[in-house]
Design a protein around this motif. Structure first.
Motif, PDB file in Angstrom:
ATOM      1  N   GLU A  44       0.831  -1.202   0.000  1.00  0.00           N
ATOM      2  CA  GLU A  44       0.000   0.000   0.000  1.00  0.00           C
ATOM      3  C   GLU A  44       0.870   1.258   0.000  1.00  0.00           C
ATOM      4  O   GLU A  44       0.577   2.235  -0.699  1.00  0.00           O
ATOM      5  CB  GLU A  44      -0.921  -0.030   1.226  1.00  0.00           C
ATOM      6  CG  GLU A  44      -1.999   1.047   1.229  1.00  0.00           C
ATOM      7  CD  GLU A  44      -1.569   2.316   1.932  1.00  0.00           C
ATOM      8  OE1 GLU A  44      -2.158   3.377   1.658  1.00  0.00           O
ATOM      9  OE2 GLU A  44      -0.612   2.250   2.753  1.00  0.00           O
ATOM     10  N   ARG A  45       1.967   1.229   0.751  1.00  0.00           N
ATOM     11  CA  ARG A  45       2.875   2.372   0.782  1.00  0.00           C
ATOM     12  C   ARG A  45       3.602   2.538  -0.556  1.00  0.00           C
ATOM     13  O   ARG A  45       3.864   3.661  -0.999  1.00  0.00           O
ATOM     14  CB  ARG A  45       3.892   2.210   1.927  1.00  0.00           C
ATOM     15  CG  ARG A  45       3.307   2.312   3.308  1.00  0.00           C
ATOM     16  CD  ARG A  45       2.732   3.704   3.562  1.00  0.00           C
ATOM     17  NE  ARG A  45       3.759   4.727   3.519  1.00  0.00           N
ATOM     18  CZ  ARG A  45       3.692   5.873   2.830  1.00  0.00           C
ATOM     19  NH1 ARG A  45       2.622   6.139   2.106  1.00  0.00           N
ATOM     20  NH2 ARG A  45       4.666   6.742   2.858  1.00  0.00           N
ATOM     21  N   ILE A  46       3.939   1.427  -1.201  1.00  0.00           N
ATOM     22  CA  ILE A  46       4.541   1.509  -2.532  1.00  0.00           C
ATOM     23  C   ILE A  46       3.584   2.202  -3.493  1.00  0.00           C
ATOM     24  O   ILE A  46       3.990   3.041  -4.309  1.00  0.00           O
ATOM     25  CB  ILE A  46       4.925   0.100  -3.041  1.00  0.00           C
ATOM     26  CG1 ILE A  46       6.116  -0.442  -2.239  1.00  0.00           C
ATOM     27  CG2 ILE A  46       5.257   0.125  -4.538  1.00  0.00           C
ATOM     28  CD1 ILE A  46       6.416  -1.899  -2.497  1.00  0.00           C
ATOM     29  N   GLY A  47       2.297   1.859  -3.381  1.00  0.00           N
ATOM     30  CA  GLY A  47       1.300   2.532  -4.198  1.00  0.00           C
ATOM     31  C   GLY A  47       1.270   4.026  -3.924  1.00  0.00           C
ATOM     32  O   GLY A  47       1.137   4.845  -4.850  1.00  0.00           O
ATOM     33  N   ASP A  48       1.407   4.416  -2.656  1.00  0.00           N
ATOM     34  CA  ASP A  48       1.446   5.836  -2.308  1.00  0.00           C
ATOM     35  C   ASP A  48       2.650   6.526  -2.946  1.00  0.00           C
ATOM     36  O   ASP A  48       2.555   7.666  -3.422  1.00  0.00           O
ATOM     37  CB  ASP A  48       1.506   6.014  -0.791  1.00  0.00           C
ATOM     38  CG  ASP A  48       0.174   5.720  -0.106  1.00  0.00           C
ATOM     39  OD1 ASP A  48      -0.862   5.665  -0.809  1.00  0.00           O
ATOM     40  OD2 ASP A  48       0.172   5.538   1.123  1.00  0.00           O
TER      41      ASP A  48
END
Length: 242
Positions: A199-203
């Motif tokens: 999810e943080r990679i997506g951010d």
């Protein structure tokens, strides 16, 4: 009137800008590969591949340093203006996002090694789906930078919400596993962290998209982008007694 620069100086400057684009594109490709291989190591319970992901992280760190040094040299020697200045600053910012993406992939690989020693816990379809989604957004964001494509960057910026939705589903599933059997807690927590890493990679992919939009257009996207991560507000309730 300002003096015109000789053709060979202009060509050299253009070549340096192209080189900077190539450097960021190569770093983006490696970051995308790290996310892919980290997920594959988890799915295949492949400790050797996970170790490769961890070892390759040093290459991403080195690439960030090289991009920063090259960009600073361009700023100092060429004193760029307008869109060139924005692009060079964007390259430095994007390289930092890519380095952080590499850190999240490395962390996921390390947790995958631990999970390989645990009994399988449910389906990994959600994690695989999340991984594919963030890889696609990352690729599109880097392509947008290389091609000066603000419209593509805007589409990436708006595409983060479905990733959050998948993450919320994984979060709820892991909570259910932990409530059903305390022996699932270790594996479930590692899975939660892996999903959060994705999810943080997506951010960070959307951060890159925001940077690209500014580099091309000279204006910023809205401060608030569509988000659907509700895990911070989750309330865990014990199962009802029969």
């Amino acid at each position: 009137m300002p003096m015109e620069q000789p053709d060979h100086i202009v060509r050299s400057y253009d070549e340096q800008l192209r080189r900077l684009r190539d450097m960021v594109a190569r770093m983006g490709g490696l970051a995308e590969r790290q996310v892919h291989d980290s997920t594959q190591a988890l799915v295949r319970r492949d400790a050797a591949l996970a170790a490769e992901v961890v070892a390759r992280d040093a290459a991403l760190d080195q690439m960030e340093r090289e991009i920063e040094a090259f960009s600073v040299r361009l700023l100092a020697l060429r004193q760029p203006m307008a869109s060139d200045l924005r692009f060079i600053v964007a390259a430095m910012k994007v390289s930092h996002d890519l380095e952080r993406i590499g850190d999240y992939a490395r962390n996921g690989a390390k947790r995958g090694v631990v999970l390989a020693q645990q009994p399988p816990l449910g389906s990994l379809n959600g994690v695989q789906r999340m991984s594919l989604m963030v890889q696609e957004n990352l690729k599109l964001a880097i392509d947008a930078l290389v091609n000066d494509d603000a419209e593509a960057a805007s589409r990436v910026w708006a595409a983060d919400e479905p990733i959050d939705t998948v993450y919320n589903g994984i979060f709820r599933e892991m909570v259910t596993h932990m409530m059903e059997d305390p022996r699932n807690i270790t594996a479930a927590i590692h899975m939660m962290f892996i999903a959060k890493n994705l999810e943080r990679i997506g951010d960070h992919a959307t951060n890159i998209a925001e940077t690209v939009h500014y580099a091309v257009r000279g204006d910023s996207l809205p401060d608030e982008r569509p988000k659907a991560d509700v895990s911070a507000y989750a309330v865990v309730r014990p199962p009802e007694q029969a």
